[in-house]
Design a protein around this motif. Structure first.
Motif, PDB file in Angstrom:
ATOM      1  N   MET A  64      -7.697  32.831   2.041  1.00 47.78           N
ATOM      2  CA  MET A  64      -8.557  33.456   1.041  1.00 47.78           C
ATOM      3  C   MET A  64      -7.911  33.178  -0.312  1.00 47.78           C
ATOM      4  SD  MET A  64     -10.113  35.771  -0.923  1.00 47.78           S
ATOM      5  CE  MET A  64      -9.252  37.316  -1.212  1.00 47.78           C
ATOM      6  N   LYS A  65      -8.674  32.554  -1.229  1.00 47.48           N
ATOM      7  CA  LYS A  65      -8.097  32.110  -2.509  1.00 47.48           C
ATOM      8  C   LYS A  65      -8.720  32.855  -3.675  1.00 47.48           C
ATOM      9  CE  LYS A  65      -6.411  29.824  -5.949  1.00 47.48           C
ATOM     10  NZ  LYS A  65      -7.003  28.793  -6.725  1.00 47.48           N
ATOM     11  N   ILE A  66      -7.898  33.382  -4.560  1.00 42.25           N
ATOM     12  CA  ILE A  66      -8.416  34.004  -5.778  1.00 42.25           C
ATOM     13  C   ILE A  66      -7.540  33.648  -6.990  1.00 42.25           C
ATOM     14  CG2 ILE A  66      -9.666  35.981  -4.798  1.00 42.25           C
ATOM     15  CD1 ILE A  66      -7.148  37.672  -5.198  1.00 42.25           C
ATOM     16  N   ALA A  74      -2.042  22.135   0.383  1.00 43.50           N
ATOM     17  CA  ALA A  74      -2.624  23.474   0.566  1.00 43.50           C
ATOM     18  C   ALA A  74      -3.342  23.997  -0.679  1.00 43.50           C
ATOM     19  CB  ALA A  74      -1.531  24.452   0.978  1.00 43.50           C
ATOM     20  N   HIS A  75      -3.645  23.122  -1.628  1.00 46.32           N
ATOM     21  CA  HIS A  75      -4.263  23.611  -2.881  1.00 46.32           C
ATOM     22  C   HIS A  75      -5.126  22.489  -3.472  1.00 46.32           C
ATOM     23  CE1 HIS A  75      -3.614  26.462  -6.504  1.00 46.32           C
ATOM     24  NE2 HIS A  75      -4.621  25.661  -6.796  1.00 46.32           N
ATOM     25  N   VAL A  76      -6.336  22.337  -2.951  1.00 47.32           N
ATOM     26  CA  VAL A  76      -7.240  21.265  -3.391  1.00 47.32           C
ATOM     27  C   VAL A  76      -8.581  21.886  -3.780  1.00 47.32           C
ATOM     28  CG1 VAL A  76      -8.544  19.237  -2.629  1.00 47.32           C
ATOM     29  CG2 VAL A  76      -6.132  19.487  -1.981  1.00 47.32           C
ATOM     30  N   HIS A  77      -8.990  21.668  -5.025  1.00 46.52           N
ATOM     31  CA  HIS A  77     -10.229  22.279  -5.500  1.00 46.52           C
ATOM     32  C   HIS A  77     -11.449  21.447  -5.151  1.00 46.52           C
ATOM     33  CE1 HIS A  77      -8.650  25.647  -7.775  1.00 46.52           C
ATOM     34  NE2 HIS A  77      -7.606  24.880  -8.043  1.00 46.52           N
ATOM     35  N   ILE A  78     -12.493  22.142  -4.739  1.00 47.98           N
ATOM     36  CA  ILE A  78     -13.819  21.549  -4.626  1.00 47.98           C
ATOM     37  C   ILE A  78     -14.570  21.923  -5.912  1.00 47.98           C
ATOM     38  CG2 ILE A  78     -16.028  21.681  -3.373  1.00 47.98           C
ATOM     39  CD1 ILE A  78     -13.871  20.214  -1.795  1.00 47.98           C
ATOM     40  N   SER A  92      -1.227  20.309  -4.464  1.00 45.67           N
ATOM     41  CA  SER A  92      -1.326  19.440  -5.640  1.00 45.67           C
ATOM     42  C   SER A  92      -2.075  20.099  -6.793  1.00 45.67           C
ATOM     43  CB  SER A  92      -2.041  18.141  -5.269  1.00 45.67           C
ATOM     44  OG  SER A  92      -3.381  18.426  -4.879  1.00 45.67           O
ATOM     45  N   ASP A  93      -3.069  20.944  -6.481  1.00 46.88           N
ATOM     46  CA  ASP A  93      -4.031  21.461  -7.472  1.00 46.88           C
ATOM     47  C   ASP A  93      -5.022  20.380  -7.879  1.00 46.88           C
ATOM     48  OD1 ASP A  93      -5.138  23.584  -8.799  1.00 46.88           O
ATOM     49  OD2 ASP A  93      -3.604  23.776 -10.320  1.00 46.88           O
ATOM     50  N   TRP A  94      -5.248  19.377  -7.007  1.00 47.56           N
ATOM     51  CA  TRP A  94      -6.240  18.333  -7.276  1.00 47.56           C
ATOM     52  C   TRP A  94      -7.551  18.978  -7.674  1.00 47.56           C
ATOM     53  CZ3 TRP A  94     -10.751  15.789  -5.523  1.00 47.56           C
ATOM     54  CH2 TRP A  94     -10.836  14.432  -5.825  1.00 47.56           C
TER      55      TRP A  94
HETATM   56 ZN   LIG Z   1      -5.719  25.581  -8.662  1.00 40.32          ZN
END
Ligand SMILES: [Zn+2]
Length: 361
Positions: free
Chosen positions: A146-148, A14-18, A274-276
């Motif tokens: 919604m991510k901030i 639930a936490h993968v950066h583009i 993961s914060d990938w």
């Molecule tokens: Zn992150």
């Protein structure tokens, strides 16, 4: 006999950066304004196994293909991919030259339409003059979250001006994935904005909130707000936390943090992320006695960082529900539609984790 039982929920990261440079007209940018930032971009490439030369070419397409290949070869069935808002001033105007990278909402919405494995998390500064319109537009476009990052984007979630924005999110049942605690990778505007107590206003407005990193410390001298997060989880039944960046060289998993996350009642509020593409290492969980030496060795053999993070979280003792809980927090229509798409594709689009072990460096 009931033969129509729903298939098991696919695990979600639930936490993968583009990240993107804007190549191909994506609208992304990645700051290369000085030597340090250029070195950061090269480091990012090396971390995920991309040739840094890609930064001057078709980077955005390569980044997504790279991510998809790893996702499909992992134990995961889906990933929430994150947009990144501009840093904005009090009036909601973009601050020129601020921020390390930008990912437009339309880009993640499009990626999620094109790839069944992706769920889009849009990013909207509530001070934007068009914040409510942008929120409505993103909800209509299929936003899943919604991510901030309040401390990086200069967002005071407790600002009363934003009450209507949070109420609109609650009405749309759009969850807020919000960075809490210390931050090591991105330039911080105001560290105090990442205090979990800032989230009381959206929570009181009825928004389901996922406190990224459970408000843990990023660096040695950060304040420790994990106890505040734990106390708030007792006050607010719709407050969750993610375990992203728990396998990164940092101070997030010191002391009793992981054992507390694994024990009831907090265990029922944890969501896997993961914060990938941040680095993933089993060394820190092993050094803190959270995994065995055999688990550590196994994690080092796993070259796919999405899968390595998944295996480490399992080895640390996070329950299977941690990896599927995010489905329950999504807007119902988004959840239903995405699960139907995944089921139509045969349960999971992935080739399986074995491929990951064989192919990636
Ligand atoms: Zn992150």
């Amino acid at each position: 006999m009931d033969t129509s039982a729903a298939p098991p929920l696919p695990p979600i990261d639930a936490h993968v950066h583009i990240v993107g440079t804007g190549a191909g007209g994506t609208g992304c940018w990645l700051s290369a304004s000085n030597a340090y930032r250029r070195a950061q971009a090269h480091f990012l490439c090396r971390l995920i196994g991309l040739d840094p030369a890609a930064l001057k070419g078709d980077f955005d397409r390569l980044y997504v293909e790279h991510l998809l290949a790893r996702l499909r070869a992992s134990s995961l069935g889906a990933a929430v991919v994150l947009a990144q808002e501009h840093v904005r001033d009090h009036a909601g105007r973009p601050v020129p030259g601020a921020g390390l990278f930008h990912v437009p909402n339309d880009y993640v919405l499009r990626l999620a339409r094109e790839h069944v494995e992706f769920l889009p998390a849009v990013s909207i500064h509530p001070a934007r003059p068009d914040a409510l319109d942008e929120l409505d537009r993103c909800v209509a476009g299929g936003a899943a979250m919604m991510k901030i990052l309040p401390n990086v984007l200069a967002i005071d979630c407790a600002d009363r001006r934003f009450t209507k924005f949070w109420e609109r999110m609650a009405a749309a049942r759009l969850p807020l994935l919000c960075h809490t605690g210390g931050e090591k990778t991105l330039p911080v505007v105001d560290a105090a904005l990442a205090h979990p107590r800032k989230l009381e206003l959206p929570l009181r407005c009825g928004v389901t909130v996922i406190a990224a990193h459970c408000a843990t410390k990023g660096a040695l001298f950060d304040a420790q707000w994990f106890p505040d997060f734990v106390a708030m989880s007792r006050e607010f039944p719709h407050l969750y936390g993610d375990n992203s960046a728990f396998c990164v060289p940092n101070h997030r998993i010191r002391g009793r943090i992981v054992p507390e996350c694994l024990a009831p009642p907090l265990a029922a509020r944890l969501v896997h992320g993961s914060d990938w593409p941040v680095p993933v290492s089993g060394f820190w969980p092993w050094a803190k006695g959270l995994i065995t030496s055999a688990d550590y060795r196994r994690s080092r053999r796993e070259r796919n960082l999405l899968e390595r993070d998944f295996l480490l979280k399992r080895a640390m003792g996070f329950a299977p529900e941690t990896f599927t809980r995010a489905w329950d927090l999504l807007p119902p229509a988004v959840r239903t539609q995405k699960l139907a798409q995944i089921t139509r594709q045969g349960g999971r689009p992935a080739a399986g984790p074995q491929a990951a072990r064989a192919n990636f460096s």
